[in-house]
Enzyme design. Structure first.
Site, PDB file in Angstrom:
ATOM      1  N   CYS A 421       0.812  -1.219   0.000  1.00  0.00           N
ATOM      2  CA  CYS A 421       0.000   0.000   0.000  1.00  0.00           C
ATOM      3  C   CYS A 421       0.844   1.266   0.000  1.00  0.00           C
ATOM      4  O   CYS A 421       0.492   2.255  -0.668  1.00  0.00           O
ATOM      5  CB  CYS A 421      -0.949  -0.007   1.192  1.00  0.00           C
ATOM      6  SG  CYS A 421      -0.119  -0.066   2.797  1.00  0.00           S
ATOM      7  N   HIS A 465      -2.448   0.570   6.926  1.00  0.00           N
ATOM      8  CA  HIS A 465      -2.696   0.905   5.523  1.00  0.00           C
ATOM      9  C   HIS A 465      -2.309   2.354   5.272  1.00  0.00           C
ATOM     10  O   HIS A 465      -2.328   3.189   6.181  1.00  0.00           O
ATOM     11  CB  HIS A 465      -4.178   0.693   5.194  1.00  0.00           C
ATOM     12  CG  HIS A 465      -4.501   0.725   3.740  1.00  0.00           C
ATOM     13  ND1 HIS A 465      -3.900  -0.085   2.817  1.00  0.00           N
ATOM     14  CD2 HIS A 465      -5.387   1.505   3.045  1.00  0.00           C
ATOM     15  CE1 HIS A 465      -4.400   0.164   1.612  1.00  0.00           C
ATOM     16  NE2 HIS A 465      -5.294   1.127   1.722  1.00  0.00           N
ATOM     17  N   ASP A 481      -7.846   5.783  -2.819  1.00  0.00           N
ATOM     18  CA  ASP A 481      -7.028   4.654  -2.382  1.00  0.00           C
ATOM     19  C   ASP A 481      -6.484   3.932  -3.611  1.00  0.00           C
ATOM     20  O   ASP A 481      -7.193   3.130  -4.237  1.00  0.00           O
ATOM     21  CB  ASP A 481      -7.847   3.694  -1.521  1.00  0.00           C
ATOM     22  CG  ASP A 481      -6.966   2.668  -0.817  1.00  0.00           C
ATOM     23  OD1 ASP A 481      -5.765   2.567  -1.172  1.00  0.00           O
ATOM     24  OD2 ASP A 481      -7.467   1.967   0.080  1.00  0.00           O
TER      25      ASP A 481
END
Length: 668
Positions: A421, A465, A481
């Site tokens: 991520c 994250h 995202d």
């Protein structure tokens, strides 16, 4: 050694009990204390045992002064600052240790054991978990047993000392529960900061490639979140904690001069946010229980607001605590959705500059790509869609991304195309900034496991994250995202589903693959959650709520009626029981009647002597007072038949004789 000194030494059993109590109390502290202090305690115990065996002498004043000086110097060299929790506990442990080299009298033993109680209490400053609570009770039992062992006359026998300690603890339980419920819950009168340098856990104040993939190897709990009302869907569970706005070519950080909390200048405002909030109620209300991180930042959904004491909101939609979170912390949050904001506040020049910042050089290919997108006249949303489309078609989501060099963004975008991520968030924000769109990296947790039985969300460290936010003039800050473009199942179903082949692959034992062990671990987490909800977080607000449920209205009179009357009845019952039990075994009717006879004789000056037989007593009465001699002889004869021959007729005769026997009348 002088004879008087030998006689003043404590017995061996008493010494062993003291050392056992010290070891039990110090054992969990060894992880916090410096190694030299552990060695000092062992040395002091060995010295004291050698004194008992007569091989060494008790240390003199110069030796004691030298030992104290060395201990203080050791503390000064070990800890950078004195006013912190660890050095305070270490100082108490040093006092505890040095007392052994002058442990001679019972007074010294009592002082050492009183210090043991204090040191046992410090366990709960570091941890408030169930195992620590059980161990704390065990410490109290052992220290109390050691205290009982100092009374002499066989008191040091293990069965007797432990039995007395267990009884005393059991008798104190009702009082403890009463005090826990009824005594006003006060906050700490002072706060001692943790010496937490290098002890932070979880998400850091900066991010480099590989940081979050390392967190994915830990299944330790990070947050437990209970909702009052609706629960956000998995795609909306973004628990933001930090905003990174500065990039040096490899590392993302807050990038502003640190304030008192070690935070950037994010406009810390107090318990309320300065931005206007909609008049319509918040979408989500929830309580977060955060595990110790030794950092001040907290985690919540976007646009959080909290009225919990010590929790403050920032202009970057995050929460901070007044001090590093050194133990479990519960805080209430209410969250407004961004789309409910009536109007978008224009981005200030300073904030725009900070969120467009890039190094002067580095990553030339990413800069060139961004310039091409910008020259095409695309809007911010269109540029974002182009970048996300590139991720979706060409990139791979993996827990083991290849290492990156100096131009980490270029290498990821145009070479490796494999990342976690932080790789996607970092490259996305870099590209958007290079295209003239204000953007920033947000770090926190995403998702969580719903615990149906207790109805709370369990967020673990592997849920850490990183995602991005871009500024759009018509909408303000918008969450984007990039990981969702590559691996939407990571956002929807969690890390274990998105990377099943690599998830916890480095674990010595793959516990996550054993369903029954997962159920046991989840049950244990539910027990811990209930323990914290019921006991650890029982603050003044919860206490008032419980008392209102019990009493209807909290007042002094009702508290006295509800708690004072039962306590008084219990105390009265205890006093009656003690008085009755002190009388010894119940006497037979014949013996009770004979004792009545003896009491009446004592009133006229003819008391029975200790150990005097009834027959001898009757003859003495005859000799000293002939007027009472005949009646005394008949009563004695009836008593002997009733008591020793168990003759019911004699008992009736004895009762009849006593009815008419009043020696005071016969002597006047």
């Amino acid at each position: 050694m002088a004879t008087s000194q030998i006689h003043s030494l404590l017995p061996r059993e008493s010494l062993l009990w003291i050392f056992a109590a010290q070891l039990v109390v110090l054992l969990p502290q060894f992880s916090h204390l410096p190694l030299w202090l552990v060695g000092a305690w062992c040395g002091a115990v060995y010295w004291r045992l050698e004194v008992y065996r007569g091989r060494w002498e008790m240390p003199g004043r110069l030796v004691k002064l030298a030992v104290v000086t060395l201990a203080v110097a050791g503390l000064s060299l070990t800890y950078r600052r004195w006013f912190a929790l660890e050095p305070m506990v270490a100082l108490l442990a040093v006092s505890f240790t040095l007392k052994n080299i002058e442990l001679v009298s019972r007074r010294d033993a009592l002082l050492s054991l009183m210090l043991a109680y204090f040191l046992a209490a410090t366990l709960f400053v570091f941890e408030q978990t169930i195992p620590y609570a059980v161990y704390g009770i065990f410490c109290v039992v052992i220290v109390t047993a050691a205290l009982a062992a100092q009374q002499g006359r066989g008191s040091a026998r293990p069965g007797r000392a432990l039995g007395l300690s267990a009884r005393l603890l059991a008798q104190s339980m009702p009082v403890m529960l009463l005090l826990f419920i009824a005594v006003p819950r006060l906050g700490p009168l002072w706060a001692v900061p943790q010496n937490s340098a290098g002890a932070s856990t979880g998400i850091s104040d900066s991010m480099t490639p590989g940081d979050f993939s390392r967190l994915s190897k830990s299944d330790k709990p990070a947050l437990r979140i209970a909702f009052d009302g609706s629960v956000p869907p998995p795609e909306q569970r973004y628990w933001r904690g930090l905003v990174y706005s500065h990039f040096d070519g490899r590392r993302w950080s807050e990038g502003e001069p640190a304030d008192a909390f070690g935070r950037g200048r994010a406009a810390i405002t107090g318990s309320k946010t300065v931005r206007p909030l909609p008049e319509v109620g918040p979408r989500y209300r929830y309580q977060v229980i955060q595990e110790p991180s030794y950092n001040p930042w907290l985690f919540a959904l976007a646009r959080p607001d909290s009225e919990t004491r010590g929790v403050m909101a920032t202009a970057e939609d995050t929460l901070v605590y007044r001090a590093p979170v050194a133990s479990r912390l519960a805080y209430q949050v209410q969250t407004w959705p961004r789309e409910s904001t009536p109007q978008v506040t224009p981005l200030s020049a300073e904030v725009r500059r900070r969120n467009l910042q890039l190094p002067d050089d580095g990553n030339p290919r990413a800069r060139q790509w961004a310039s091409e997108l910008q020259r095409r006249g695309l809007s911010g949303e269109q540029i974002s869609e182009e970048v996300l489309a590139e991720y979706h078609g060409q990139f791979t989501y993996t827990l083991k991304p290849p290492a990156l060099g100096r131009d980490s963004v270029d290498e990821f975008l145009f070479s490796t195309r494999q990342g976690f991520c932080e790789h996607f968030a970092s490259s996305y924000v870099f590209t958007m900034r290079a295209a003239g769109i204000p953007a920033r990296v947000v770090a926190g947790y995403q998702g969580g496991e719903w615990v149906e039985q207790e109805e709370y969300l369990l967020v673990r460290q592997y849920d850490a994250h990183a995602w991005a936010e871009i500024w759009l003039p018509a909408r303000g800050w918008v969450r984007v995202d990039p990981t969702a473009a590559v691996s939407p199942e990571r956002i929807r179903d969690g890390l274990q589903s998105a990377a099943a082949d690599q998830f916890m692959q480095d674990s010595l034992v793959p516990l996550h693959k054993l369903a029954f062990l997962n159920r046991i671990r989840l049950q244990w987490d539910m027990i811990n959650y209930r323990w914290y909800q019921t006991v650890v977080s029982f603050d003044s607000e919860r206490q008032q709520g419980l008392l209102r449920r019990l009493l209807g209205e909290v007042s002094v009179s009702r508290l006295l009626l509800f708690f004072g009357v039962p306590a008084g009845v219990a105390l009265l019952g205890l006093l009656i029981w003690l008085k009755v039990s002190a009388r010894g075994p119940r006497l037979s009717p014949a013996n009770r009647l004979y004792l009545r006879f003896c009491r009446r004789m004592a009133r006229v000056g003819l008391a029975r002597h200790p150990g005097e037989a009834p027959a001898d007593y009757a003859r003495r009465i005859q000799a000293e007072n002939p007027r009472l001699g005949g009646a005394a002889a008949r009563i004695t004869a009836a008593y002997q038949k009733a008591a020793f021959a168990e003759d019911p007729a004699a008992e009736k005769q004895l009762r009849r004789l006593l009815r008419g026997f009043w020696p005071m009348r016969l002597t006047h």
